[in-house]
Design a protein around this motif. Structure first.
Motif, PDB file in Angstrom:
ATOM      1  N   HIS A  77       0.811  -1.218   0.000  1.00  0.00           N
ATOM      2  CA  HIS A  77       0.000   0.000   0.000  1.00  0.00           C
ATOM      3  C   HIS A  77       0.846   1.269   0.000  1.00  0.00           C
ATOM      4  O   HIS A  77       0.329   2.341  -0.315  1.00  0.00           O
ATOM      5  N   SER A  78       2.109   1.167   0.368  1.00  0.00           N
ATOM      6  CA  SER A  78       2.901   2.389   0.540  1.00  0.00           C
ATOM      7  C   SER A  78       4.273   2.319  -0.128  1.00  0.00           C
ATOM      8  O   SER A  78       5.187   3.034   0.278  1.00  0.00           O
ATOM      9  N   SER A  79       4.397   1.485  -1.135  1.00  0.00           N
ATOM     10  CA  SER A  79       5.671   1.378  -1.844  1.00  0.00           C
ATOM     11  C   SER A  79       5.460   1.531  -3.345  1.00  0.00           C
ATOM     12  O   SER A  79       4.361   1.281  -3.858  1.00  0.00           O
ATOM     13  N   ILE A  80       6.518   1.935  -4.029  1.00  0.00           N
ATOM     14  CA  ILE A  80       6.480   1.958  -5.484  1.00  0.00           C
ATOM     15  C   ILE A  80       6.523   0.512  -5.978  1.00  0.00           C
ATOM     16  O   ILE A  80       7.379  -0.272  -5.575  1.00  0.00           O
ATOM     17  N   VAL A 132       8.080  13.379  -2.706  1.00  0.00           N
ATOM     18  CA  VAL A 132       8.260  12.786  -4.032  1.00  0.00           C
ATOM     19  C   VAL A 132       8.256  11.273  -3.855  1.00  0.00           C
ATOM     20  O   VAL A 132       8.567  10.753  -2.773  1.00  0.00           O
ATOM     21  N   ALA A 133       7.900  10.570  -4.914  1.00  0.00           N
ATOM     22  CA  ALA A 133       7.729   9.120  -4.817  1.00  0.00           C
ATOM     23  C   ALA A 133       8.993   8.418  -4.322  1.00  0.00           C
ATOM     24  O   ALA A 133       8.927   7.436  -3.581  1.00  0.00           O
ATOM     25  N   GLY A 134      10.160   8.943  -4.699  1.00  0.00           N
ATOM     26  CA  GLY A 134      11.407   8.315  -4.281  1.00  0.00           C
ATOM     27  C   GLY A 134      11.669   8.393  -2.793  1.00  0.00           C
ATOM     28  O   GLY A 134      12.462   7.611  -2.256  1.00  0.00           O
ATOM     29  N   VAL A 141       4.133   6.514 -11.708  1.00  0.00           N
ATOM     30  CA  VAL A 141       4.989   7.488 -11.021  1.00  0.00           C
ATOM     31  C   VAL A 141       6.429   7.291 -11.469  1.00  0.00           C
ATOM     32  O   VAL A 141       6.791   6.279 -12.060  1.00  0.00           O
ATOM     33  N   ASP A 142       7.263   8.287 -11.152  1.00  0.00           N
ATOM     34  CA  ASP A 142       8.706   8.110 -11.193  1.00  0.00           C
ATOM     35  C   ASP A 142       9.255   8.679  -9.897  1.00  0.00           C
ATOM     36  O   ASP A 142       8.492   9.174  -9.056  1.00  0.00           O
ATOM     37  N   ALA A 143      10.552   8.588  -9.706  1.00  0.00           N
ATOM     38  CA  ALA A 143      11.143   8.987  -8.418  1.00  0.00           C
ATOM     39  C   ALA A 143      10.862  10.438  -8.064  1.00  0.00           C
ATOM     40  O   ALA A 143      10.877  10.822  -6.896  1.00  0.00           O
ATOM     41  N   LYS A 182      13.631  12.405   5.843  1.00  0.00           N
ATOM     42  CA  LYS A 182      14.006  13.569   5.040  1.00  0.00           C
ATOM     43  C   LYS A 182      13.133  13.645   3.787  1.00  0.00           C
ATOM     44  O   LYS A 182      12.902  12.651   3.105  1.00  0.00           O
ATOM     45  N   GLY A 183      12.623  14.841   3.513  1.00  0.00           N
ATOM     46  CA  GLY A 183      11.823  15.060   2.317  1.00  0.00           C
ATOM     47  C   GLY A 183      10.347  14.764   2.488  1.00  0.00           C
ATOM     48  O   GLY A 183       9.562  14.957   1.560  1.00  0.00           O
ATOM     49  N   VAL A 184       9.954  14.296   3.676  1.00  0.00           N
ATOM     50  CA  VAL A 184       8.559  13.916   3.921  1.00  0.00           C
ATOM     51  C   VAL A 184       7.907  14.954   4.830  1.00  0.00           C
ATOM     52  O   VAL A 184       8.443  15.310   5.878  1.00  0.00           O
ATOM     53  N   THR A 185       6.732  15.441   4.425  1.00  0.00           N
ATOM     54  CA  THR A 185       5.987  16.429   5.195  1.00  0.00           C
ATOM     55  C   THR A 185       4.611  15.881   5.533  1.00  0.00           C
ATOM     56  O   THR A 185       3.938  15.305   4.672  1.00  0.00           O
ATOM     57  N   ALA A 186       4.193  16.051   6.787  1.00  0.00           N
ATOM     58  CA  ALA A 186       2.860  15.614   7.197  1.00  0.00           C
ATOM     59  C   ALA A 186       1.825  16.644   6.764  1.00  0.00           C
ATOM     60  O   ALA A 186       2.056  17.849   6.855  1.00  0.00           O
ATOM     61  N   ILE A 187       0.696  16.170   6.292  1.00  0.00           N
ATOM     62  CA  ILE A 187      -0.396  17.054   5.890  1.00  0.00           C
ATOM     63  C   ILE A 187      -1.393  17.121   7.040  1.00  0.00           C
ATOM     64  O   ILE A 187      -2.060  16.128   7.366  1.00  0.00           O
ATOM     65  N   THR A 188      -1.473  18.276   7.672  1.00  0.00           N
ATOM     66  CA  THR A 188      -2.344  18.438   8.841  1.00  0.00           C
ATOM     67  C   THR A 188      -3.417  19.500   8.637  1.00  0.00           C
ATOM     68  O   THR A 188      -4.295  19.648   9.485  1.00  0.00           O
ATOM     69  N   HIS A 189      -3.328  20.246   7.548  1.00  0.00           N
ATOM     70  CA  HIS A 189      -4.290  21.330   7.269  1.00  0.00           C
ATOM     71  C   HIS A 189      -4.359  22.316   8.441  1.00  0.00           C
ATOM     72  O   HIS A 189      -5.426  22.819   8.795  1.00  0.00           O
TER      73      HIS A 189
END
Length: 209
Positions: free
Chosen positions: A56-59, A135-137, A93-95, A165-172
């Motif tokens: 469910h959470s991988s390329i 980003v997907a990568g 998707v791509d990386a 790194k590179g991951v942001t939580a969406i909290t509105h």
């Protein structure tokens, strides 16, 4: 993970029903430079893959007619009461593809937290997955929630997480709670139990002269 699919020429309710009877699941691939493509997948292989968190959470490497493309599982539909996958949607998707995706939360170190060790508290998991942007990568398989320092009456919020790194939580803009610690009604903490014998001890009666 690798997923094998086949191009699906026939469409419509009747065609999809015949596919399912033959042990196949209809699906679609969309996104990227190519147009949407109707596909079919082996039902049993897909059903068991859906039980794996990583699916469910991988390329995923989706192979169609010998050609492989990278995709993410975007959606799937299950029968209301049968163990039957009715449809699956995949996004190319791509990386560098920017995306929003829900990833699972893994709760760790609850047993060593002050809430559990000292007070016998119960830690309630308010959320089981987190909506992230990256980003997907950089997409993580899961996000750890470290409960080592949580105490009674305290909570863990999304802002407390150490995201990759590179991951942001969406909290509105909301202060989202992930977990809370509380002592069940009628439960006595370890500290209170240890102190009870000393508090209840009565001085020995003096002997008569």
């Amino acid at each position: 993970m690798k997923v094998v699919a086949f191009k699906r020429e026939l469409q419509g309710t009747g065609a999809s029903r015949r596919l399912r009877i033959s042990g196949q699941t209809p699906g679609i691939v969309y996104g990227g430079a190519e147009g949407p493509l109707n596909i079919s997948l082996d039902h049993n292989a897909l059903y068991h893959a859906l039980k794996k968190e990583v699916f469910h959470s991988s390329i995923l490497d989706l192979e169609i007619d010998g050609k492989t493309q990278q995709v993410l599982l975007r959606d799937f539909q299950m029968h209301a009461f049968k163990q039957l996958v009715l449809h699956a949607d995949f996004q190319r998707v791509d990386a560098n593809t920017k995306l929003h995706k829900k990833v699972a939360l893994h709760f760790i170190n609850a047993d060593v937290s002050p809430a559990v060790k000292l007070h016998g508290a119960t830690i309630s998991h308010v959320m089981s997955e987190l909506d992230v942007s990256c980003v997907a990568g950089d997409l993580p398989e899961f996000v750890n929630v470290d409960l080592a320092n949580i105490d009674v009456g305290h909570s863990i919020h999304v802002s407390d997480l150490a995201l990759p790194k590179g991951v942001t939580a969406i909290t509105h803009g909301k202060k989202l709670t992930i977990a809370t610690a509380s002592v069940p009604a009628g439960h006595v903490s370890a500290e209170a139990t240890a102190a009870a014998p000393a508090a209840d001890a009565k001085p020995a009666a003096k002997g008569k002269k």
